[in-house]
Design a protein around this motif. Structure first.
Motif, mmCIF file in Angstrom:
data_model
loop_
_atom_site.group_PDB
_atom_site.id
_atom_site.type_symbol
_atom_site.label_atom_id
_atom_site.label_comp_id
_atom_site.label_asym_id
_atom_site.label_seq_id
_atom_site.Cartn_x
_atom_site.Cartn_y
_atom_site.Cartn_z
ATOM 1 N N PRO A 1 0.975 -1.048 -0.414
ATOM 2 C CA PRO A 1 0.073 0.139 -0.021
ATOM 3 C C PRO A 1 0.863 1.218 -0.311
ATOM 4 N N VAL A 2 2.592 1.642 0.788
ATOM 5 C CA VAL A 2 2.761 2.243 1.261
ATOM 6 C C VAL A 2 3.049 2.533 -0.337
ATOM 7 N N ILE A 3 3.964 1.908 -1.282
ATOM 8 C CA ILE A 3 4.187 1.772 -3.321
ATOM 9 C C ILE A 3 3.066 2.800 -3.465
ATOM 10 N N ALA A 4 2.230 2.207 -3.458
ATOM 11 C CA ALA A 4 1.120 2.269 -4.594
ATOM 12 C C ALA A 4 0.875 3.781 -3.947
ATOM 13 N N ALA B 1 0.834 7.263 -6.340
ATOM 14 C CA ALA B 1 -0.028 8.290 -7.217
ATOM 15 C C ALA B 1 0.040 9.351 -6.749
ATOM 16 N N ALA B 2 0.391 9.610 -5.534
ATOM 17 C CA ALA B 2 1.199 10.974 -4.754
ATOM 18 C C ALA B 2 1.810 12.156 -5.489
ATOM 19 N N ALA B 3 3.171 10.820 -6.540
ATOM 20 C CA ALA B 3 3.794 11.562 -7.206
ATOM 21 C C ALA B 3 3.666 11.961 -8.569
ATOM 22 N N LEU B 4 2.369 10.955 -9.455
ATOM 23 C CA LEU B 4 1.431 10.899 -10.236
ATOM 24 C C LEU B 4 1.408 12.686 -10.016
ATOM 25 N N TRP C 1 -17.264 1.044 8.944
ATOM 26 C CA TRP C 1 -16.450 1.531 8.105
ATOM 27 C C TRP C 1 -14.975 1.658 7.862
ATOM 28 N N LEU C 2 -15.013 3.427 8.568
ATOM 29 C CA LEU C 2 -13.783 3.796 8.777
ATOM 30 C C LEU C 2 -12.669 3.176 9.352
ATOM 31 N N GLY C 3 -12.837 2.154 9.923
ATOM 32 C CA GLY C 3 -11.777 1.224 10.537
ATOM 33 C C GLY C 3 -11.230 -0.134 9.298
ATOM 34 N N ARG C 4 -12.250 -0.031 8.419
ATOM 35 C CA ARG C 4 -11.670 -0.865 7.831
ATOM 36 C C ARG C 4 -11.100 -0.640 7.032
ATOM 37 N N ILE C 5 -11.388 0.785 6.482
ATOM 38 C CA ILE C 5 -10.366 1.337 5.114
ATOM 39 C C ILE C 5 -9.720 3.035 5.905
ATOM 40 N N SER C 6 -9.537 2.616 7.255
ATOM 41 C CA SER C 6 -8.183 3.155 8.288
ATOM 42 C C SER C 6 -6.747 3.442 7.621
ATOM 43 N N PHE C 7 -6.130 2.574 7.168
ATOM 44 C CA PHE C 7 -5.411 2.663 6.780
ATOM 45 C C PHE C 7 -4.854 3.205 4.922
ATOM 46 N N SER C 8 -5.989 2.538 4.903
ATOM 47 C CA SER C 8 -5.606 3.777 3.193
ATOM 48 C C SER C 8 -6.200 4.793 3.022
ATOM 49 N N LEU C 9 -7.067 5.579 4.446
ATOM 50 C CA LEU C 9 -7.544 7.090 4.052
ATOM 51 C C LEU C 9 -6.131 7.476 5.161
ATOM 52 N N TYR C 10 -5.413 6.344 5.832
ATOM 53 C CA TYR C 10 -4.393 7.789 6.700
ATOM 54 C C TYR C 10 -3.453 8.063 5.050
ATOM 55 N N LEU C 11 -3.309 7.092 4.307
ATOM 56 C CA LEU C 11 -1.858 6.852 3.216
ATOM 57 C C LEU C 11 -2.475 8.359 2.002
ATOM 58 N N PHE D 1 -9.133 2.698 -2.893
ATOM 59 C CA PHE D 1 -8.166 2.328 -2.932
ATOM 60 C C PHE D 1 -8.092 1.238 -1.460
ATOM 61 N N HIS D 2 -8.542 1.021 -0.461
ATOM 62 C CA HIS D 2 -9.053 0.192 -0.176
ATOM 63 C C HIS D 2 -9.131 -1.153 -0.677
ATOM 64 N N ALA D 3 -10.182 -0.969 -1.912
ATOM 65 C CA ALA D 3 -11.026 -2.713 -2.720
ATOM 66 C C ALA D 3 -9.294 -2.664 -3.987
ATOM 67 N N LEU D 4 -9.120 -2.301 -4.438
ATOM 68 C CA LEU D 4 -7.945 -2.179 -5.403
ATOM 69 C C LEU D 4 -6.816 -2.882 -5.301
ATOM 70 N N VAL D 5 -6.714 -1.834 -4.158
ATOM 71 C CA VAL D 5 -4.946 -2.023 -3.539
ATOM 72 C C VAL D 5 -4.629 -2.331 -1.711
ATOM 73 N N GLU D 6 -5.657 -3.006 -1.407
ATOM 74 C CA GLU D 6 -4.445 -3.004 0.355
ATOM 75 C C GLU D 6 -5.454 -4.422 0.086
ATOM 76 N N ARG D 7 -7.138 -4.380 -0.495
ATOM 77 C CA ARG D 7 -7.257 -6.135 -0.305
ATOM 78 C C ARG D 7 -6.114 -7.229 -0.863
#
Length: 384
Positions: free
Chosen positions: A94-97, A101-104, A295-305, A341-347
């Protein structure tokens, strides 16, 4: 207690709450230069600070990691050979992804730091250009600064803790009978790190607070069993919240003094108390177990990133004067982007982590069989 497999539902909810606070915190940093200083002081030097206590919410993340990463290591049959590759995949993919995205976004949306207020979060903490070398060096999580996606500073400490988990567990198991005094010592170490400017000493002990909770976890549930203890829990929550933001509440009196560093270190203890309350206080469990919190907990890592690059990009795109519109759009957009991001990357990172863990365990078992075979051959040769 709400559970999903081995997950503790209330801790997921607390993680989601902390991620939401970090999001609002960064939106408030965009707004800060445009707000009246007296109003900003009221917001940050009163209990309202709890709503935007972003740095303190990261302390909660660290304590949570110390607890939930250590708990499986305390169970019979835990495999370190499985843990290390799985954990690294879980962090790095997730960090690399997110960093890519941020660099883009930096490449696509032109950025001129001079258009932002002086000494603001937007001017000082956001990259205005990127190179392949920048991206690669920040992907390692070994740098001190992360201007492309500045929330990654905390993932650096998550990485170090993850690699040092055997040491944390070893220490926590040996001092479990003295968890409270060791916890106090941990806060003292945080103070020493803050006062000396040693970031490792300031942040790595926070994870030990969570690991101490992990080794005493079976005992904690019994603490709130009696009616007297339950009546004290709301007061304990007030104490925890006060400790979390004590350095802000006392800022008019302690700014620039060593007392400010002492109060900063208390945030670690406040974070630990909040984590404990999340698992022993039924009222907190119910609140954190609601659908929005889960729901927030489920996506929390993605949201943080993903949220910081989105907020920063919108601010540059719309202009500094339209900071309010950047925040108004950026907060819900960050939530939507996090879900995607959670659906496509974190999972997918979770799937890859499980596979990497299984491969690591299989290789370790194969190496163990070879060592046993070699030892038998040596024993037979000596016997002959």
């Amino acid at each position: 207690m709400s559970r999903n497999g081995n997950r503790i539902g209330s801790l997921d909810g607390l993680r989601g709450l902390a991620a939401g606070i970090v999001l609002i915190h960064h939106a408030s940093l965009i707004a800060e230069p445009w707000l009246d200083p007296a109003g900003w002081a009221v917001l940050t030097q009163s209990p309202l600070k709890l709503l935007i206590a972003g740095s303190e919410a990261v302390m909660v993340f660290f304590v949570l990691s110390g607890l939930v990463v250590a708990l499986p290591a305390l169970r019979p049959g835990f495999s370190w050979a499985r843990y290390f590759p799985a954990r690294l995949f879980r962090l790095y993919v997730p960090v690399i992804a997110a960093l890519g995205a941020a660099a883009l976004l930096v490449k696509v949306v032109p950025r001129d730091a001079s258009t932002m207020p002086d000494e603001s979060w937007m001017q000082d903490a956001q990259a205005t250009s990127v190179s392949a070398g920048d991206v690669l060096s920040q992907m390692t999580l070994l740098r001190a600064d992360y201007p492309i996606d500045n929330v990654l500073w905390s993932l650096r400490w998550e990485l170090f803790f993850s690699l040092l988990l055997p040491l944390y567990v070893w220490v926590a198991l040996r001092v479990r009978r003295f968890a409270v005094p060791v916890g106090v010592l941990t806060v003292v170490l945080m103070f020493a790190g803050r006062a000396s400017g040693n970031s490792a000493l300031a942040y790595l002990p926070v994870f030990l607070l969570g690991t101490l909770i992990a080794v005493r976890y079976p005992d904690l549930r019994g603490l709130a069993a009696g009616p007297r203890a339950r009546r004290a829990l709301p007061w304990l929550a007030a104490v925890a919240g006060t400790m979390l933001i004590a350095s802000w509440l006392a800022r008019p009196l302690t700014a620039g003094t060593i007392a400010a560093d002492v109060l900063w270190a208390l945030a670690g203890a406040g974070a630990a108390l909040l984590v404990i309350l999340a698992v022993i206080w039924p009222r907190a469990e119910r609140a954190l177990g609601t659908r929005p919190m889960q729901w927030l907990g489920r996506i929390s890592f993605s949201l943080y990133l993903v949220h910081a690059p989105i907020l920063a990009t919108l601010c540059y795109l719309l202009g500094a004067e339209r900071w309010w519109l950047a925040c108004l759009i950026g907060v819900p957009l960050s939530l939507v982007a996090a879900a995607v991001f959670h659906a496509l990357v974190e999972r997918q990172s979770q799937v890859l982590a499980r596979r990497a863990g299984a491969i690591g365990e299989a290789l370790a078992e194969r190496a163990s069989v070879r060592r046993i075979g070699a030892a038998r051959k040596v024993a037979l040769a000596r016997a002959q």
